[in-house]
Design a protein around this motif. Structure first.
Motif, PDB file in Angstrom:
ATOM      1  N   GLN A 165       0.637  -1.195  -0.024  1.00  0.00           N
ATOM      2  CA  GLN A 165       0.061  -0.093  -0.020  1.00  0.00           C
ATOM      3  C   GLN A 165       0.777   1.364  -0.022  1.00  0.00           C
ATOM      4  O   GLN A 165       0.530   2.160  -0.727  1.00  0.00           O
ATOM      5  N   TYR A 214      10.565   2.075   3.321  1.00  0.00           N
ATOM      6  CA  TYR A 214       9.569   1.723   4.583  1.00  0.00           C
ATOM      7  C   TYR A 214       9.895   0.538   5.301  1.00  0.00           C
ATOM      8  O   TYR A 214       9.724  -0.629   4.582  1.00  0.00           O
ATOM      9  N   GLU A 216       9.317  -1.876   8.816  1.00  0.00           N
ATOM     10  CA  GLU A 216       8.658  -2.118   9.975  1.00  0.00           C
ATOM     11  C   GLU A 216       9.737  -2.969  11.000  1.00  0.00           C
ATOM     12  O   GLU A 216       9.527  -2.551  12.022  1.00  0.00           O
ATOM     13  N   ARG A 244       6.662   2.573  15.868  1.00  0.00           N
ATOM     14  CA  ARG A 244       7.447   3.193  16.540  1.00  0.00           C
ATOM     15  C   ARG A 244       7.018   3.100  18.006  1.00  0.00           C
ATOM     16  O   ARG A 244       7.817   3.282  18.862  1.00  0.00           O
ATOM     17  N   GLY A 245       5.797   3.049  18.165  1.00  0.00           N
ATOM     18  CA  GLY A 245       5.054   3.053  19.642  1.00  0.00           C
ATOM     19  C   GLY A 245       4.703   1.784  20.096  1.00  0.00           C
ATOM     20  O   GLY A 245       4.788   0.559  19.156  1.00  0.00           O
ATOM     21  N   SER A 247       1.398   0.522  20.224  1.00  0.00           N
ATOM     22  CA  SER A 247       0.417   0.160  19.259  1.00  0.00           C
ATOM     23  C   SER A 247       1.020  -0.166  17.840  1.00  0.00           C
ATOM     24  O   SER A 247       0.413  -1.086  17.303  1.00  0.00           O
ATOM     25  N   GLY A 248       1.735   0.679  17.543  1.00  0.00           N
ATOM     26  CA  GLY A 248       2.519   0.445  16.157  1.00  0.00           C
ATOM     27  C   GLY A 248       3.226  -0.719  16.097  1.00  0.00           C
ATOM     28  O   GLY A 248       3.132  -1.360  15.105  1.00  0.00           O
ATOM     29  N   ARG A 250       2.388  -3.497  17.668  1.00  0.00           N
ATOM     30  CA  ARG A 250       1.538  -4.296  17.579  1.00  0.00           C
ATOM     31  C   ARG A 250       0.964  -4.846  16.221  1.00  0.00           C
ATOM     32  O   ARG A 250       0.852  -5.516  15.639  1.00  0.00           O
ATOM     33  N   ALA A 251       0.873  -3.427  15.645  1.00  0.00           N
ATOM     34  CA  ALA A 251       0.431  -3.374  14.099  1.00  0.00           C
ATOM     35  C   ALA A 251       1.431  -3.857  13.388  1.00  0.00           C
ATOM     36  O   ALA A 251       0.983  -4.611  12.311  1.00  0.00           O
ATOM     37  N   ARG A 279       9.148  10.867   9.016  1.00  0.00           N
ATOM     38  CA  ARG A 279       8.327  10.268   9.899  1.00  0.00           C
ATOM     39  C   ARG A 279       6.831   9.866   8.971  1.00  0.00           C
ATOM     40  O   ARG A 279       6.188   8.940   9.619  1.00  0.00           O
TER      41      ARG A 279
ATOM     42  N   SER B 310      -0.263   1.910   6.012  1.00  0.00           N
ATOM     43  CA  SER B 310      -0.934   3.111   6.580  1.00  0.00           C
ATOM     44  C   SER B 310      -1.739   2.753   7.880  1.00  0.00           C
ATOM     45  O   SER B 310      -1.741   3.637   8.856  1.00  0.00           O
ATOM     46  N   SER B 311      -1.997   1.472   8.158  1.00  0.00           N
ATOM     47  CA  SER B 311      -2.571   1.271   9.423  1.00  0.00           C
ATOM     48  C   SER B 311      -1.582   0.975  10.431  1.00  0.00           C
ATOM     49  O   SER B 311      -1.831   1.451  11.860  1.00  0.00           O
ATOM     50  N   VAL B 312      -0.225   0.645  10.039  1.00  0.00           N
ATOM     51  CA  VAL B 312       1.051   0.575  11.143  1.00  0.00           C
ATOM     52  C   VAL B 312       1.145   2.058  11.328  1.00  0.00           C
ATOM     53  O   VAL B 312       1.346   2.620  12.607  1.00  0.00           O
ATOM     54  N   LEU B 313       1.348   3.149  10.398  1.00  0.00           N
ATOM     55  CA  LEU B 313       1.714   4.442  10.660  1.00  0.00           C
ATOM     56  C   LEU B 313       0.695   5.222  11.548  1.00  0.00           C
ATOM     57  O   LEU B 313       0.960   6.000  12.119  1.00  0.00           O
ATOM     58  N   ALA B 315      -1.183   3.825  13.897  1.00  0.00           N
ATOM     59  CA  ALA B 315      -1.020   3.645  15.298  1.00  0.00           C
ATOM     60  C   ALA B 315       0.230   4.633  15.851  1.00  0.00           C
ATOM     61  O   ALA B 315      -0.161   5.106  16.822  1.00  0.00           O
ATOM     62  N   ASP B 316       1.112   4.589  14.947  1.00  0.00           N
ATOM     63  CA  ASP B 316       2.357   5.782  15.472  1.00  0.00           C
ATOM     64  C   ASP B 316       2.007   7.022  15.537  1.00  0.00           C
ATOM     65  O   ASP B 316       2.328   7.575  16.677  1.00  0.00           O
ATOM     66  N   GLU B 317       1.198   7.472  14.508  1.00  0.00           N
ATOM     67  CA  GLU B 317       0.926   8.820  14.554  1.00  0.00           C
ATOM     68  C   GLU B 317      -0.158   9.097  15.638  1.00  0.00           C
ATOM     69  O   GLU B 317       0.099  10.341  16.428  1.00  0.00           O
ATOM     70  N   GLU B 319      -0.359   7.589  18.624  1.00  0.00           N
ATOM     71  CA  GLU B 319       0.106   7.496  19.779  1.00  0.00           C
ATOM     72  C   GLU B 319       1.254   8.790  20.022  1.00  0.00           C
ATOM     73  O   GLU B 319       1.118   9.363  21.121  1.00  0.00           O
ATOM     74  N   GLU B 320       1.959   9.222  19.004  1.00  0.00           N
ATOM     75  CA  GLU B 320       2.519  10.362  19.016  1.00  0.00           C
ATOM     76  C   GLU B 320       2.003  11.561  19.181  1.00  0.00           C
ATOM     77  O   GLU B 320       2.227  12.582  19.906  1.00  0.00           O
ATOM     78  N   VAL B 325      -3.796   4.003  21.639  1.00  0.00           N
ATOM     79  CA  VAL B 325      -4.476   3.017  20.553  1.00  0.00           C
ATOM     80  C   VAL B 325      -4.613   1.771  21.341  1.00  0.00           C
ATOM     81  O   VAL B 325      -3.702   1.022  21.411  1.00  0.00           O
ATOM     82  N   ASN B 349      -6.091  -3.145  16.460  1.00  0.00           N
ATOM     83  CA  ASN B 349      -6.502  -2.022  16.291  1.00  0.00           C
ATOM     84  C   ASN B 349      -5.339  -1.118  16.106  1.00  0.00           C
ATOM     85  O   ASN B 349      -4.438  -1.311  16.972  1.00  0.00           O
ATOM     86  N   PRO B 350      -5.136  -0.388  15.284  1.00  0.00           N
ATOM     87  CA  PRO B 350      -5.959   0.157  14.070  1.00  0.00           C
ATOM     88  C   PRO B 350      -6.562  -1.376  13.493  1.00  0.00           C
ATOM     89  O   PRO B 350      -5.501  -2.242  13.083  1.00  0.00           O
TER      90      PRO B 350
END
Lengths: 472, 476
Positions: A165, A214, A216, A244-245, A247-248, A250-251, A279, B310-313, B315-317, B319-320, B325, B349-350
């Motif tokens: 994507q 990009y 992960e 980065r965080g 939840s990210g 986890r994603a 970013r 975009s789903s991963v980013l 989550a990051d966005e 949280e930041e 999330v 989630n996302p």
């Protein structure tokens, strides 16, 4: 020196699409873009349920294909992949791109085991794997693409991304900025080839001058940072890190089964290697645009012109906050303005607010003076389209006069343009859109990168300056 | 209680435009009044013309036969004193000085002239808006200074030291569904200043939230007292121009403002409970959330509709930006499992919609489930407008069905429409039609009071600011 393993497999003589169909879905979808981009080798759709797909003869299995098969795109369900790999081994296939997903990223044990089984079969049979869980290869020069509507023209940017994507979005955003790709690879779960291989490939690829990534998760950290250091010394490498965080992270696990790792360590390593962090995908494209069009920017002293009123004030603040130095207007320029009889020689500053000059202010002249003044390292100019009031206005003349007014096509210093679209919202007037597109094209042809706001231009410039200072 | 001094002057029965002409800015002030169908009389004033934009023109203000309440001046600075004499004789109550080149030039004689104008106006009991500004946009009274400003009024009051900023804010905000009670550009703040405008909006029943662009504060103590009072009932969102050294230089030459210490400013704004934005884009982003959303006091967000990276980013966005999330609640997974979902254990989630198997199960279905769980305080949905050549043309209504906006149990929702930032799609007819449909989708979302953002980062930051504001209100 033998060629890079990726070099061999990126130039297939033929491509088989296993799981292809006529039904618009992804299977058919992989055949259509190859046809659209004009892939010159043979395309073999494979599906036992069809005799013909998208006008091409279809085969029941890979081993039924009469000719040589170098490259296979798989969109069949995961449980069918091991047998298909065995087929490919038998057929002497060099590489399989697994669009097929639902492996380790599901978090399910049996799916992860299946993935490992596939890797073992491929390795022992001498077949390389791109993916799984990815969109694969976009290589315009070879006529290979995985999406309809991707540009046919090649360019100097190499892109490796764990998200397909993201490749679609990046190519689309970059196209608007006149930026084109040598190759773009979506590589998903990185089961066989991983980030290191792709980076190593782009480092030695003569068609690639700027590298975008990009990422992960990194499968092999120490090799990756060694490669990053050696690559960044010769080609700018711009990286977006996903995950980065908490939840990210986890994603990323459920997206590409990646372990995102510590962000602090990541940032330190990327900085030390001399690579550039972005970013989000917009910033990634902004930075690549800067590297693509601009010569090295030697310092932070910026001349800003063309804003008006509040936007000029905020431009100063935003540039300064991005790390740039918005120096006062040099005395020599004031003297020159005075000598030319300008009524605002003592008033105008840097940023040069064009609204205070009313109709008599010479925009092009101001930029010219800034260009000639040694106190400025580079320039940022606000531009927008001309006022088009419809009727019988001569459009070519309008564009010509507009370009002449700004007179930027021969500026020698690095110049970034903030291009503001007039009339936001329901701006679907096709004539105005054509005028704006033509002006943007003229600017890009003159190697001037365009940004949608001052914040993005300023932050791009600052990161470019940091990159070149580090390199020195 | 007598009306606020501004209330009296912004409902004029007639407006004279001094220095009007058929071209340039002078004419420019007449045209928007005509476009908005201003109901009072418009008197163009210019000795060189007998008719301007189809209206009879007068040589001077004193030659106008009827009552003149409000004067817009675009004559050169040197002619303003004489014009004020005329206005006094005519009983004019307010003059908006578009006229510039006063103290902002940094020239002593220009600053002295400005002071002389103030003294004269005070003597004549004439109030001044400006100088060096574009003045008033008041859609309910059909007054505007720009062509193309929306005619429908709304509930946002805007006071700005920059007229360019009012133009940019009104137009970008319009695309997001925001409408204004009044927008005032006030330039050098010679007579009315930021305090007066803020005070006015506090008591104005037509205004329920306030936007400001400020370069310098003339009366700091009064301003912060007022700001505290304002935020108790109406959100106030402020952009400060002139934050650094070069910006401070720029405010001096733009509106002769002393920008002051940024540290003191930030502290005061925070203590007063106002919301700081760092540029006009943020100002509009934050305002969009305040305009459409109810108070939100928790940070737990559910995100759906993205795909892959975009789903991963996302989550990051989120949280930041300070949102939380949260993982999908176990009961929600159970519910998915019981409904026969094949990805009940995998989806998170996302919610990455690219992994689903069942094509009938859509973003809206995920939003609907999330909306029923108290684990989420707010939702963010990606409304994707990607165009693929050959795609069947859909209607906006049909397209939006997949988001199930009517089934979300009043859970606050923000939408991310990435296509908004892309005006440059291929210019073939198909993509133009698709864009038109997405414009309709956007309008329908606005009708449903959903704030729209072109990027997840901007949605997340706006939501976070909104939550901060209501947390501050609750604790303070």
């Amino acid at each position: 020196m033998s060629a890079h393993p990726l070099e061999e497999i990126l130039h297939p003589r033929s491509i088989a699409v296993v799981g292809a169909s006529n039904s618009g879905g992804r299977g058919g979808g992989f055949v259509a873009p190859l046809q659209e981009l004009g892939f010159k080798g043979d395309i073999y759709p494979v599906n036992p349920k069809y005799s013909e797909i998208m006008g091409l003869k279809a085969y029941a299995r890979v081993r039924d294909i009469p000719g040589v098969v170098d490259y296979v795109i798989s969109s069949i369900p995961a449980p069918q992949v091991p047998a298909m790999i065995d087929d490919c081994v038998q057929k002497g296939v060099k590489v399989v791109h697994l669009f097929t997903a639902r492996f380790s990223e599901t978090g399910r044990k049996d799916a992860a085991e299946l993935e490992q089984d596939i890797l073992r079969r491929a390795k022992s049979g001498g077949v390389r794997i791109i993916g799984p869980n990815c969109m694969g290869l976009y290589y315009p020069r070879e006529g290979i693409s995985f999406n309809n509507g991707m540009p046919k023209e090649s360019g100097p940017v190499g892109l490796a991304s764990q998200s397909g994507q993201a490749v679609g979005e990046i190519v689309f955003l970059a196209d608007e900025k006149g930026l084109r790709f040598s190759k773009a690879i979506s590589y998903g779960n990185a089961l066989d080839f991983n980030e290191c291989d792709y980076l190593e490939y782009f480092a030695q690829d003569p068609d690639t001058e700027i590298i975008m990534m990009y990422i992960e998760g990194v499968r092999d950290g120490s090799r990756f940072f060694d490669l990053l250091r050696s690559t960044a010394a010769t080609k700018p490498v711009i990286i977006v890190k996903g995950g980065r965080g908490t939840s990210g992270t986890r994603a990323t696990a459920s997206h590409t089964a990646s372990l995102a790792g510590s962000m602090q360590v990541w940032e330190t390593m990327v900085n030390q290697a001399g690579a550039v962090s972005a970013r989000d995908l917009e910033e990634l494209v902004d930075l690549a645009t800067g590297f693509y069009y601009l010569p090295p920017i030697k310092g932070p002293r910026v001349g800003v012109a063309g804003g008006s009123g509040g936007s000029s004030v905020l431009a100063a603040d935003i540039c300064e906050e991005a790390g740039l130095d918005v120096i006062p207007l040099p005395v020599e320029i004031r003297e020159k303005l005075k000598a030319n009889g300008s009524p605002i020689w003592d008033w105008v500053g840097n940023p040069a607010d064009f609204s205070i000059g009313y109709d008599d202010f010479n925009v092009g002249g101001m930029i010219q003076m800034m260009d000639e003044n040694e106190n400025f390292d580079f320039l940022i100019l606000f531009m927008s389209g001309p006022w088009f009031r419809g009727g019988d206005m001569n459009i070519n003349k309008l564009i010509e006069e507009h370009m002449k007014r700004f007179n930027v096509e021969d500026i020698k210093k690095p110049l970034l343009v903030v291009f503001q679209e007039r009339g936001r919202g329901n701006n679907t007037d096709p004539v105005m859109q054509n005028i704006v597109n033509e002006i943007k094209k003229r600017l890009m042809d003159a190697n001037i990168p365009l940004f949608s706001n001052i914040g993005r231009a300023a932050s791009t410039a600052n990161k470019l300056i940091e990159y070149y200072q580090k390199k020195k | 209680m007598s009306a606020h001094p501004l209330e009296e002057i912004i409902h004029p029965h007639s407006i004279a435009v001094v220095g009007a002409s058929d071209s340039g800015r002078g004419g420019g002030f007449v045209a928007p009044l005509l476009e908005q169908e201003y109901k009072g009389k418009i008197y163009p004033v210019n000795p060189k013309h007998s008719e301007i934009m189809g209206l009879k023109a007068y040589a001077s203000v004193k030659d106008i036969p009827g009552v003149v309440d409000y004067v817009i001046s675009s004559v050169p600075a040197s002619q303003v004193l004489g014009m004020l004499d005329d206005c006094s004789r005519k009983g004019v109550r307010a003059v908006h000085l578009f006229t510039a080149r006063f103290s902002e030039t940094g020239r002593k004689e220009a600053a002295e002239l400005e002071q002389e104008i103030l003294r004269q106006a005070k003597k004549y009991n004439i109030r001044l808006i400006g100088p060096n500004c574009l003045g008033l946009y008041y859609p309910r009274e059909n007054i505007a200074f720009h062509d193309g400003f929306p005619r429908e009024p709304g509930s946002v009051g805007l006071a700005s030291q920059s007229g360019q900023a009012v133009g940019e804010i009104v137009q970008t905000a319009a695309a997001r569904g925001i409408r204004f009670s009044k927008g005032i550009s006030y330039g050098n703040a010679l007579d009315f200043n930021e305090c007066d405008y803020l005070e006015y909006f506090i008591q104005d029943p037509e205004t329920s939230m306030i936007m400001m662009y400020i370069e310098g504060v003339r009366d700091g103590r009064r301003f912060f007292d007022l700001l505290r009072r304002a935020t108790a009932t109406k959100p106030v969102i402020i952009v400060k121009g002139g934050r650094g050294e070069s910006g401070t230089r720029a405010t001096a030459s733009h509106t002769a403002s002393l920008a002051g210490s940024m540290q003191v400013w930030e502290t005061m704004i925070n203590q007063a409970g106002a919301v700081s934005a760092s540029n006009l884009e943020e100002l509009v982003d934050f305002s969009t959330a305040f305009y459409f959303l109810p108070p939100i006091t928790g940070r737990r967000v559910g995100v759906a509709g993205g795909s892959g990276g975009s789903s991963v980013l996302a989550a990051d966005e989120c949280e930041e930006a300070g949102l939380n999330v949260v993982p999908l609640p176990a009961e929600l997974r159970e519910e998915l499992k019981n409904k026969g979902s094949l990805i009940w254990d995998w989806i998170g989630n996302p919610a990455d919609m690219s992994i689903r198997i069942d094509r009938d199960w859509d973003t809206g279905d995920m939003l609907e489930i999330m909306s029923r769980y108290p684990d989420f305080d707010l939702l963010i949905a990606f409304v994707r407008g990607h165009y693929h050549p050959g795609q069947d043309q859909l209607s906006a209504g049909h397209y939006l069905k997949q988001y199930r906006l009517n089934d979300l149990n009043d859970k606050p929702l923000l939408a991310v429409m990435e296509y908004m930032s892309r005006s440059n799609d291929d210019d073939d007819d198909d993509s133009r039609m698709f864009r038109k449909m997405m414009d309709e989708v956007r309008d329908k979302l606005i009708e449903a009071r959903v704030p729209i953002y072109p990027h997840i980062k901007r949605a997340a930051r706006a939501a976070s600011k909104l939550i901060n504001y209501y947390e501050h209100g609750r604790n303070g």
